[in-house]
Design a protein around this motif. Structure first.
Motif, short mmCIF file in Angstrom:
data_model
loop_
_atom_site.label_atom_id
_atom_site.label_comp_id
_atom_site.label_asym_id
_atom_site.label_seq_id
_atom_site.Cartn_x
_atom_site.Cartn_y
_atom_site.Cartn_z
N MET B 281 31.05 1.69 -22.95
CA MET B 281 31.75 0.42 -23.18
C MET B 281 31.09 -0.34 -24.32
O MET B 281 29.87 -0.42 -24.41
CB MET B 281 31.69 -0.42 -21.89
N LEU B 282 31.94 -0.87 -25.19
CA LEU B 282 31.43 -1.58 -26.35
C LEU B 282 31.32 -3.07 -26.03
O LEU B 282 32.29 -3.71 -25.61
CB LEU B 282 32.35 -1.38 -27.56
N PHE B 283 30.12 -3.62 -26.21
CA PHE B 283 29.89 -5.04 -25.95
C PHE B 283 29.56 -5.76 -27.24
O PHE B 283 28.92 -5.19 -28.13
CB PHE B 283 28.71 -5.22 -24.97
N LYS B 284 30.01 -7.00 -27.29
CA LYS B 284 29.56 -7.86 -28.37
C LYS B 284 28.40 -8.68 -27.80
O LYS B 284 28.58 -9.48 -26.89
CB LYS B 284 30.70 -8.77 -28.82
N ALA B 319 40.09 -5.15 -27.99
CA ALA B 319 40.69 -3.93 -28.52
C ALA B 319 40.53 -3.84 -30.04
O ALA B 319 40.18 -2.79 -30.60
CB ALA B 319 42.17 -3.88 -28.14
N GLU B 320 40.74 -4.95 -30.69
CA GLU B 320 40.69 -4.97 -32.15
C GLU B 320 39.27 -4.69 -32.65
O GLU B 320 39.06 -3.88 -33.55
CB GLU B 320 41.16 -6.36 -32.60
N GLU B 321 38.30 -5.39 -32.01
CA GLU B 321 36.91 -5.18 -32.39
C GLU B 321 36.51 -3.73 -32.15
O GLU B 321 35.84 -3.10 -32.98
CB GLU B 321 36.00 -6.10 -31.57
N ALA B 329 40.62 3.52 -29.50
CA ALA B 329 40.91 2.55 -28.45
C ALA B 329 39.96 2.73 -27.27
O ALA B 329 39.37 3.79 -27.09
CB ALA B 329 42.35 2.70 -27.98
N VAL B 330 39.85 1.68 -26.48
CA VAL B 330 39.12 1.74 -25.22
C VAL B 330 39.75 2.86 -24.38
O VAL B 330 40.95 3.02 -24.37
CB VAL B 330 39.25 0.39 -24.47
N GLY B 331 38.96 3.69 -23.72
CA GLY B 331 39.51 4.80 -22.95
C GLY B 331 39.13 6.13 -23.55
O GLY B 331 39.18 7.17 -22.89
#
Lengths: 567, 567
Positions: B281-284, B319-321, B329-331
């Motif tokens: 998972m990508l976190f900011k 999603a955009e980030e 995409a996420v997934g």
């Protein structure tokens, strides 16, 4: 409580902006601090005093048959619209909007909230009477907050409301609450009077204000020097016979009174007594004009005028109105040939023989004026303010004046709110009736300040025992002296165990500072542990009298109890 | 208290908009009424319960060395500007303007007010530590007020603040208040846990929430099935070793996984265990992006991630980030060939052999992925939420989950407010230092509601003796029966004289109504004066157990005391 653990920030200087004793002393003795204009924090000592006042109020209100509840400060504007006060209360009612832009009032009083509550929950005469009270923070946006806690914007009140199916029932509760209030203020040690007050536009009949006698009070009380009679000066009836001068009526005479306007100027110029002059004042009473006459040494009481004529308002007419009604300026008004205007007069005017009055023409007065011969009066009545020296209306003694701080108010509301808001019940015959209401308030924080006004000396506060934050102030003169510190600690434990509330000054401060602080914060008895600690001898000082006693610790408790009883 | 004189408006129906037990029962049993969304009146029974809660709080706070004061609700905006919270607190802070157009907040909390007070009054280390508390009405404009008293907009809180010259001193006070809180909630009869909580952006280290266990709670607590360990699920560390599968590393393989996105879909499709998948998972995190890996059957704990990286915020990238950083995409995210992005992973990931992860390309995953061979990880750490069955972090027993209602919070604030607002003191060496602070809150009205959540049955409330508005509920079955009415009145007087707090149902109501109301309002013991009144026999019912006892009035007091002791 050890003094090192609490917050009592005493000040040496009198705060510059504090005008009256209670404000100065509560600040100086570290009881309160201002957060914003008219908004205060109650520091630990004040919190304890407030709790004692609150406890006395609770006991007496419970005893009166009233039941405690707690209503919110946030009040929906809709309720105030129902009663109509949303529009009439003015800027003193603090208003705000929530995040959904709905309007709220911050409770200045709770007639609307409680009337809506009882309207929804009580439907039958069987559930009446009901008397409910709360002790709660109130908000009023005073234009000029001042006098510390006496006129603040956020303050603590006890407010009570009662609901009835008959006026007799309201009378009973009114009497019970009246008695409760008398008990409360007596237990607080206050010198107060329950004074007859004006019921204003509320249409109620009985209303009393509880006034603490104090020179800083904003109200004037007329009270009997021998009986318990007391009334707000606005309300005190004048009950006396005026004797007519034994003098023949002379012929009326118009005289020039160049630039003489006040009664004093005219009387001096014409060499007559002010008592022989007729003071004439034009009032606008609701929608009509009424020329009101009193004797030259008396003042018109506009509330009596208003009540006499069953009007909602009675205000002095302005210059323009006066000119248009009587054709001349204030200062030359008089009843003679005053056409097209109703004339009412105080009883004292009827006794004037050969008097002086304005001629409704600038720079002219009439002499030898005689009521009923020279002008007609529609009503003679009691229309003047009572004066010191007048007989007390209850027939006992003479009237004196005093200034008072209003700390309580009991009020027969009648159906003012229940009719506006539809608070009805079904009576024995199944008929819908509006509930009859009473309301009853005590300013809790104001009561504390009033006690301070009455209980202080040049050294500081002098608490009555019922309200003192602590019973005893225990001081070790020198905490670095082992025998002093030890004895002080021992006494602290022992006195606490004996159920005394003790403030123990365990600070490392100079004795002078400790003693000055002790006098300033004003606990009833100071116990000083000093040089004779090693002999087991301490010094007791009674704050109120200044009496000092050297006491052996073995006799300490007995001596304290003896002094307490005497206070 | 005679029931005919008080207001207990019970309802037969469950109010439609009340979702949870405490809300339903407090309304039905006539304890509260709503005035506006999230704003309630506490009717007489509730007022008494609140007073009992408040008294317990006062006793325990005093015992902890904290001193009571009372601060105002009206708070000048300038103070909140000093702390910065005027801008950050958001719409929950109710704001208003006075008649002079000055801005005020309605106190949601009092850090600003007390810090400014202490800043002005305390200048030296000699006057520290200091611990002060108040019990006061608070205002918070909740977006969606709900659950009755659990999430209201005007509510009663006890809030305390302490000031120190050292962290050791703060630790001591923190421990004392912690103990006081434990005593308070125990005395209220609550089943609660003191749980380790997140100190958030405050920078403090220790913070505990006191949670009442309840299914309606909005927080999840992870607690040990054998020890006293409990933590907010956000905070519970995972302390376990993961064993690596005894399997040779195979060659990495890219496979098509058409429309398979969730771990479950991918695992089913590829016929592997979720435990062998890597969830990416990508976190900011503040201003940068961090790809965070946990095992397929685990969930990323963003608070652990934030704390690991010493960041202020850690939020899932949108999603955009995600598209712009990883090109897909996420997934389908995964660590293999994820360039230009930092990768952190939970310890469990290190133990994966021949795992599955996204290929950063839609509809593709990698199989036989091996950490450190196929991608680099900057840090392995504890990054997942704890699960039921995990070992308790204190080494004793296994973790279970429960829902909790936060009723108290103790918090080491450090110098957050004293630095922002310049609350400094001079230390022993004459140097200026910021005060070190702690803050401590209890939701008083919320505590009452929590007790109701834990103490009720299908008939109504079942008060623990310490908080019951009355000890005894005395009922005359038929007030028209002279012997019943007489005996009931006699017992009422006698029991009051024996210092029991008695509610006496003297209403002319049917017995069924009286009994139902009695069960609903829930006093610990009911005394019924019925047909055997003439023989001097009454019936005792224990609300909690339903046990009935026929007792002669001569033995009544003894029997009551016996039952009380057993409750």
């Amino acid at each position: 409580m050890k003094q090192s653990m609490t917050l009592i920030p005493t000040l040496r200087e009198v705060p510059a902006d504090a005008e009256i004793k209670s404000h100065q002393l509560l600040l100086r003795a570290g009881y309160i601090r201002q957060n914003a204009s008219g908004v205060y924090s109650y520091l630990p000592l004040a919190r304890k005093v407030l709790q004692k006042v609150e406890q006395i109020i609770r006991e007496e209100m419970d005893q009166s048959g009233s039941v405690e509840l707690l209503m919110p400060a946030l009040q929906q504007s809709e309720l105030w619209q129902e009663s109509g006060r949303w529009y009439t209360y003015g800027p003193e009612l603090m208003r705000m909007r929530d995040r959904h832009d709905r309007e709220f009032a911050l409770g200045a009083t709770h007639e609307e909230v409680i009337t809506s509550l009882i309207r929804d929950e009580v439907k039958s005469y069987k559930r009446l009477p009901l008397s409910l009270y709360q002790i709660q923070t109130k908000f009023r946006d005073e234009k000029r907050p001042r006098f510390g806690l006496l006129r603040g914007r956020e303050f603590i009140m006890k407010d009570a409301y009662s609901f009835h199916s008959s006026h007799e029932s309201l009378d009973q509760t009114y009497q019970r609450v009246f008695q409760a209030y008398s008990n409360i203020f007596s237990r607080c040690g206050l010198d107060y009077r329950a004074v007859i007050a004006d019921s204003g536009a509320m249409g109620g009949k009985d209303t009393h204000e509880f006034m603490v006698l104090s020179d800083v009070g904003e109200d004037t009380i007329a009270y009997s020097d021998t009986s318990s009679y007391a009334a707000n000066i606005e309300m005190a009836p004048v009950v006396m016979e005026y004797e007519k001068k034994a003098e023949e009526a002379k012929e009326i005479e118009k005289v020039r009174t160049e630039n003489k306007k006040s009664i004093e100027e005219v009387a001096n110029f014409l060499e007559v007594d002010a008592k022989d002059c007729i003071k004439s004042m034009l009032f606008k009473v609701d929608d009509r004009y009424v020329l009101t006459l009193v004797r030259g040494d008396h003042e018109v009481n506009d509330i009596k005028l208003k009540n006499l004529l069953g009007a909602a308002t009675a205000e002095l007419a302005d210059a323009e109105e006066t000119k248009s009604v009587l054709g001349c300026a204030v200062g030359s008004l008089g009843p003679v040939q005053a056409k097209d205007v109703e004339i009412v007069a105080d009883h004292a005017v009827a006794a004037i023989v050969n008097g002086v009055c304005g001629a409704n023409e600038e720079n002219y007065h009439y002499m030898n004026v005689n009521p009923e011969r020279d002008f007609e009066v529609s009503q003679f009545a009691d229309l003047r303010f009572i004066l010191e020296g007048d007989p007390s209306p209850d027939g006992e003694g003479k009237i004196l004046f005093a200034k008072g701080i209003e700390v309580g108010h009991v009020f027969k509301l009648g159906t003012r709110y229940s009719e506006a808001m539809g608070a009805t019940y079904l009576d024995e015959n199944g008929r819908t009736q509006p509930m009859i209401m009473g309301c009853y308030g005590i300013g809790v924080s104001r009561t504390m300040a009033s006690v301070v006004e009455q209980f202080n000396d040049d050294k500081g506060l002098v608490w009555p025992t019922a309200l003192a934050p602590f019973d005893l102030h225990l001081i070790a003169v020198n905490m670095k002296d082992a025998s002093q510190a030890e004895l002080a600690e021992e006494l602290y434990a022992k006195l606490k165990a004996a159920r005394f509330d003790v403030l123990f000054d365990d600070r490392q401060e100079r004795p002078g500072v400790k003693f000055a602080d002790s006098d300033l914060i004003g606990m009833p008895i100071r116990i000083t542990v000093g040089k004779k600690a090693s002999e087991g001898i301490v010094e007791l000082k009674v704050r109120k009298t200044g009496d000092m006693h050297e006491v052996h610790v073995d006799e300490l408790q007995t001596k304290i109890e003896e002094i307490m009883k005497s206070l």
